[in-house]
Design an enzyme around this catalytic site. Structure first.
Site, PDB file in Angstrom:
ATOM      1  CD  GLU A 270     -24.330  88.325  61.435  1.00 18.02           C
ATOM      2  OE1 GLU A 270     -23.023  87.728  62.282  1.00 18.02           O
ATOM      3  OE2 GLU A 270     -24.591  89.465  61.284  1.00 18.02           O
ATOM      4  CB  ALA A 275     -19.041  92.498  46.871  1.00 22.56           C
ATOM      5  CB  ILE A 276     -19.378  90.614  42.123  1.00 21.09           C
ATOM      6  CG1 ILE A 276     -20.064  89.327  41.769  1.00 21.09           C
ATOM      7  CG2 ILE A 276     -18.840  90.755  40.331  1.00 21.09           C
ATOM      8  CD1 ILE A 276     -18.774  88.545  42.836  1.00 21.09           C
ATOM      9  CD  GLN A 281     -20.137  95.493  41.062  1.00 16.24           C
ATOM     10  OE1 GLN A 281     -21.472  95.756  40.755  1.00 16.24           O
ATOM     11  NE2 GLN A 281     -20.026  95.458  41.624  1.00 16.24           N
ATOM     12  CE  LYS A 283     -19.197  91.501  32.624  1.00 13.69           C
ATOM     13  NZ  LYS A 283     -17.705  91.836  32.470  1.00 13.69           N
ATOM     14  N   GLY A 284     -23.372  87.185  36.514  1.00 15.15           N
ATOM     15  CA  GLY A 284     -23.894  86.014  36.584  1.00 15.15           C
ATOM     16  C   GLY A 284     -23.312  85.357  37.942  1.00 15.15           C
ATOM     17  CE1 TYR A 285     -17.389  84.381  36.743  1.00 13.92           C
ATOM     18  CE2 TYR A 285     -17.990  86.919  35.778  1.00 13.92           C
ATOM     19  CZ  TYR A 285     -16.863  85.820  36.019  1.00 13.92           C
ATOM     20  OH  TYR A 285     -16.556  85.466  34.617  1.00 13.92           O
ATOM     21  N   GLY A 286     -21.768  86.487  41.206  1.00 15.35           N
ATOM     22  CA  GLY A 286     -22.607  86.854  42.495  1.00 15.35           C
ATOM     23  C   GLY A 286     -22.964  85.732  42.557  1.00 15.35           C
ATOM     24  CB  VAL A 315     -33.586  94.292  49.024  1.00 15.09           C
ATOM     25  CG1 VAL A 315     -34.329  93.817  48.993  1.00 15.09           C
ATOM     26  CG2 VAL A 315     -32.338  94.885  50.047  1.00 15.09           C
TER      27      VAL A 315
HETATM   28  N1  COA Z   1     -29.885  95.283  42.852  1.00 20.30           N
HETATM   29  C1  COA Z   1     -30.335  94.469  42.187  1.00 20.30           C
HETATM   30  N2  COA Z   1     -30.540  93.327  41.174  1.00 20.30           N
HETATM   31  C2  COA Z   1     -29.200  93.184  41.693  1.00 20.30           C
HETATM   32  C3  COA Z   1     -28.137  93.386  42.632  1.00 20.30           C
HETATM   33  C4  COA Z   1     -28.589  95.009  42.501  1.00 20.30           C
HETATM   34  N3  COA Z   1     -27.743  95.769  43.277  1.00 20.30           N
HETATM   35  N4  COA Z   1     -27.183  93.574  41.817  1.00 20.30           N
HETATM   36  C5  COA Z   1     -27.136  92.077  41.216  1.00 20.30           C
HETATM   37  N5  COA Z   1     -29.154  92.179  40.845  1.00 20.30           N
HETATM   38  C6  COA Z   1     -29.364  91.277  39.828  1.00 20.30           C
HETATM   39  C7  COA Z   1     -29.396  90.784  38.383  1.00 20.30           C
HETATM   40  O1  COA Z   1     -29.680  91.863  37.429  1.00 20.30           O
HETATM   41  C8  COA Z   1     -29.176  89.146  38.582  1.00 20.30           C
HETATM   42  O2  COA Z   1     -30.535  89.155  38.348  1.00 20.30           O
HETATM   43  P1  COA Z   1     -31.152  88.424  37.125  1.00 20.30           P
HETATM   44  O3  COA Z   1     -30.821  86.934  37.216  1.00 20.30           O
HETATM   45  O4  COA Z   1     -32.824  87.769  36.549  1.00 20.30           O
HETATM   46  O5  COA Z   1     -30.578  88.846  35.882  1.00 20.30           O
HETATM   47  C9  COA Z   1     -29.296  89.002  39.534  1.00 20.30           C
HETATM   48  O6  COA Z   1     -28.645  89.560  40.410  1.00 20.30           O
HETATM   49  C10 COA Z   1     -27.484  88.298  39.672  1.00 20.30           C
HETATM   50  O7  COA Z   1     -27.130  89.253  39.201  1.00 20.30           O
HETATM   51  P2  COA Z   1     -25.487  88.544  39.138  1.00 20.30           P
HETATM   52  O8  COA Z   1     -24.685  89.081  37.496  1.00 20.30           O
HETATM   53  O9  COA Z   1     -25.079  86.496  39.839  1.00 20.30           O
HETATM   54  O10 COA Z   1     -24.967  89.391  40.694  1.00 20.30           O
HETATM   55  P3  COA Z   1     -23.665  90.351  40.426  1.00 20.30           P
HETATM   56  O11 COA Z   1     -22.095  89.333  39.377  1.00 20.30           O
HETATM   57  O12 COA Z   1     -23.775  91.515  39.559  1.00 20.30           O
HETATM   58  O13 COA Z   1     -22.887  90.728  42.458  1.00 20.30           O
HETATM   59  C11 COA Z   1     -23.136  91.943  44.135  1.00 20.30           C
HETATM   60  C12 COA Z   1     -24.542  90.929  43.044  1.00 20.30           C
HETATM   61  C13 COA Z   1     -24.829  92.915  44.856  1.00 20.30           C
HETATM   62  C14 COA Z   1     -22.733  91.234  44.454  1.00 20.30           C
HETATM   63  C15 COA Z   1     -22.646  92.967  43.294  1.00 20.30           C
HETATM   64  O14 COA Z   1     -23.684  93.693  42.346  1.00 20.30           O
HETATM   65  C16 COA Z   1     -22.270  93.695  44.076  1.00 20.30           C
HETATM   66  O15 COA Z   1     -20.909  93.871  44.046  1.00 20.30           O
HETATM   67  N6  COA Z   1     -22.588  94.965  44.088  1.00 20.30           N
HETATM   68  C17 COA Z   1     -21.679  95.971  45.169  1.00 20.30           C
HETATM   69  C18 COA Z   1     -21.834  94.938  46.499  1.00 20.30           C
HETATM   70  C19 COA Z   1     -23.271  94.774  47.278  1.00 20.30           C
HETATM   71  O16 COA Z   1     -23.894  96.325  47.219  1.00 20.30           O
HETATM   72  N7  COA Z   1     -22.799  93.805  47.998  1.00 20.30           N
HETATM   73  C20 COA Z   1     -24.517  93.283  49.097  1.00 20.30           C
HETATM   74  C21 COA Z   1     -24.248  93.743  49.349  1.00 20.30           C
HETATM   75  S1  COA Z   1     -23.546  93.551  50.708  1.00 20.30           S
END
Ligand code: COA
Length: 548
Positions: A270, A275-276, A281, A283-286, A315
């Site tokens: 689970e 979060a990043i 954010q 940039k592909g780290y997520g 989502v």
């Molecule tokens: N909604 C929709 N799409 C999202 C998104 C979001 N909130 N965040 C990232 N994406 C998309 C990116 O555009 C990317 O799309 P692509 O591959 O078509 O270019 C893809 O998801 C992966 O993006 P990536 O750069 O690997 O993700 P990230 O490093 O930005 O990490 C999160 C994603 C959600 C972890 C980060 O944005 C974050 O920390 N957000 C705030 C906290 C949060 O909302 N956490 C999630 C709930 S716990």
């Protein structure tokens, strides 16, 4: 068009039958006000009922974490960024991490306080860029202090991680380019993916604190006690992306992480938080983090699935990581294990037993190569013809060209008789193209009328009204409806083959079934009308064939 316009109601528009049941949360985020209301009401139950998430020790936080709490508080105090102190969302509450003798009442009070000032918290959203987290921790002569990202000694982020060259993207796609850039960083030891839990190892604990700070910032509506509680709970693990100190000495900078709880007996995990840090954010780290998590969960924990309650903002991210809104895992497997979350969407991800999650780019390249080779065997599309000749002008005006003289056209399968391209050869050889077009138009009119007159045609008669169905055009990118098809038929020039007409009709039905769930009247209308339509097309083809 499909179904929805005036006939829609909320239930019919629901594309997913999943409705998370209200309760407490171990969710990845808790940004909805619904959730907060629920939290206020159920925090006590939350703490009591969440045995699964309770830290191993009866007191919260566990005594071994007491140091961490003060470390955390010191870290906040030592933050030299003037902007930090303005950020009430995080900094005002830093002391809240101090151990409370009564954990339940602590969370209750804290939650109530947050809810009272809910306007601030509610106002925070994913789109609000949060300031730099206190996400670096440093060991100095036995003491741990927190620093900010700008502290000297942090390895500057390699720009290559951010984007790749246009060439890379062109040749291999953005996903591969991003993954390979991050892999290069990992190989150069500028980036590391680690999995730590509360094991009292200094370095691990420092990273967990860095991650806690990121979660506190990025999940502003999540009570911080709750974050600390799960993060430090020894049943939870955190996969993190960190920047190791240059030369092995100095600051470990936490870029982000995912905290999850593996349920080994049930073979699923689970995800609690993900979060990043704000400035890293998108940039592909997520994505890379999630891939490392999947590989770790599969190889080390023996998990086959992940579940998480995603809030609305996240989502999209989870969908891109392979999570679905449909839960395929048997309910018996997970029900009662994970916390329900009011206001979030339960999502599932199956962990593939074989996929090389941390080296997908290699696999994608190999697949791409294999497909390219196969295409070359089957097609001559790789041949490139020179068309410069045709751009020449004769006497100042463009040179007239005949279609059949365009290089490569015949090789691509074109014939002067465009009917040669249609699967539906209806008409006998005699007759010029004008006659054929007339015959085709007449047939298409008949077929259109059989659809329009059908009792299941009502959902398709007009384009979907976005006022009635606000998200329709976000989901259906290529809409079509009987009225639009009718206009095309009326033009007598649009449908030059029967294929084109049939394709429009098919798209109309598919759109409807994409947007609506199978139990809706719209979905059923689409299927019935399509069956009727196809029987009419087949009948027309058969009578056409007989008459030839
Ligand atoms: N909604 C929709 N799409 C999202 C998104 C979001 N909130 N965040 C990232 N994406 C998309 C990116 O555009 C990317 O799309 P692509 O591959 O078509 O270019 C893809 O998801 C992966 O993006 P990536 O750069 O690997 O993700 P990230 O490093 O930005 O990490 C999160 C994603 C959600 C972890 C980060 O944005 C974050 O920390 N957000 C705030 C906290 C949060 O909302 N956490 C999630 C709930 S716990």
């Amino acid at each position: 068009m499909d179904s929805h316009s005036s006939h829609l109601n909320a239930a019919n528009r629901s594309r997913n039958s999943q409705t998370p049941s209200p309760s407490h949360s171990a969710s990845a985020s808790a940004s909805s006000s619904l959730h907060k209301r629920k939290l206020a009401a159920t925090t006590a139950a939350n703490a009591a009922a969440s045995e699964d998430h309770a830290p191993p020790s009866a007191s919260f936080p566990p005594s071994s974490n007491d140091d961490l709490e003060s470390i955390s508080a010191r870290g906040a105090d030592s933050d030299s960024d003037p902007e930090e102190s303005e950020d009430a969302v995080v900094d005002d509450d830093e002391e809240d991490f101090a151990p409370e003798p009564d954990q339940d009442s602590s969370i209750r009070t804290f939650t109530a306080a947050r809810l009272d000032s809910s306007s601030g918290a509610n106002g925070s959203s994913r789109s609000t860029k949060i300031k730099t987290e206190i996400s670096t921790v440093k060991l100095e002569a036995g003491t741990v202090t927190a620093g900010v990202n700008s502290v000297s000694g942090i390895v500057p982020k390699d720009e290559s991680a951010k984007t790749s060259t246009d060439d890379d993207v062109q040749n291999c796609g953005a996903y591969i380019a991003r993954e390979e850039a991050l892999r290069r960083e990992e190989a150069a030891n500028r980036l590391k993916f680690v999995c730590y839990s509360n094991d009292c190892v200094d370095e691990h604990m420092m990273c967990l604190i860095g991650l806690k700070n990121i979660f506190a910032r990025q999940l502003p509506n999540m009570p911080k006690e709750y974050i600390v509680r799960l993060l430090m709970d020894r049943k939870h693990k955190s996969v993190m992306v960190v920047r190791p100190p240059a030369g092995g000495n100095g600051i470990t900078h936490v870029v982000g992480g995912i905290t999850y709880r593996p349920y080994h007996s049930q073979r699923f995990g689970e995800i609690a938080f993900c979060a990043i840090t704000a400035d890293e954010q998108v940039k592909g780290y997520g994505t890379r983090l999630m891939n490392h998590l999947k590989e770790h969960a599969r190889n080390v924990d023996g998990l086959t699935h992940f579940l998480t309650y995603a809030d609305n903002n996240a989502v999209g991210y989870f969908v891109k990581q392979g999570f679905t809104k449909e839960i395929y895992l048997e309910k018996d497997v997970w029900h009662g294990f994970i916390k329900d979350y009011d206001g979030g969407l339960l999502m599932e991800c199956k962990i593939d037993p074989k996929l090389p999650y941390t080296n997908l780019s290699k696999m994608i390249r190999q697949q791409r190569k294999a497909i390219d080779e196969r295409i070359r065997e089957l097609s001559n599309c790789q041949n490139v013809y020179q068309v410069a000749e045709f751009q020449k002008k004769e006497g100042g005006s463009p040179k007239k060209i005949r279609v059949e003289d365009i290089p490569g056209l015949r090789d691509a399968g074109w014939t002067p008789d465009q009917w040669g391209h249609t699967r539906y050869k209806l008409f006998s050889g005699s007759g010029d193209s004008v006659t054929k077009q007339k015959q085709l138009n007449a047939l298409i009119r008949v077929l259109l009328k059989t659809m329009q007159d059908h009792s299941d045609a009502w959902p398709f008669k007009e384009p979907v009204d976005p006022l009635d169905v606000p998200d329709y055009y976000e989901i259906i990118k290529d809409p079509i409806d009987l009225k639009t098809i009718g206009k095309r038929v009326e033009s007598e020039q649009y449908y030059v083959t029967l294929d084109m007409f049939v394709a429009d009709a098919r798209r109309m039905f598919n759109n409807c079934r994409t947007y609506n769930s199978p139990d809706t009247i719209y979905y059923k209308c689409a299927t019935r009308l399509e069956t009727h339509f196809h029987s009419k097309v087949q009948a027309a083809l058969q009578s056409g064939a007989k008459s030839q």
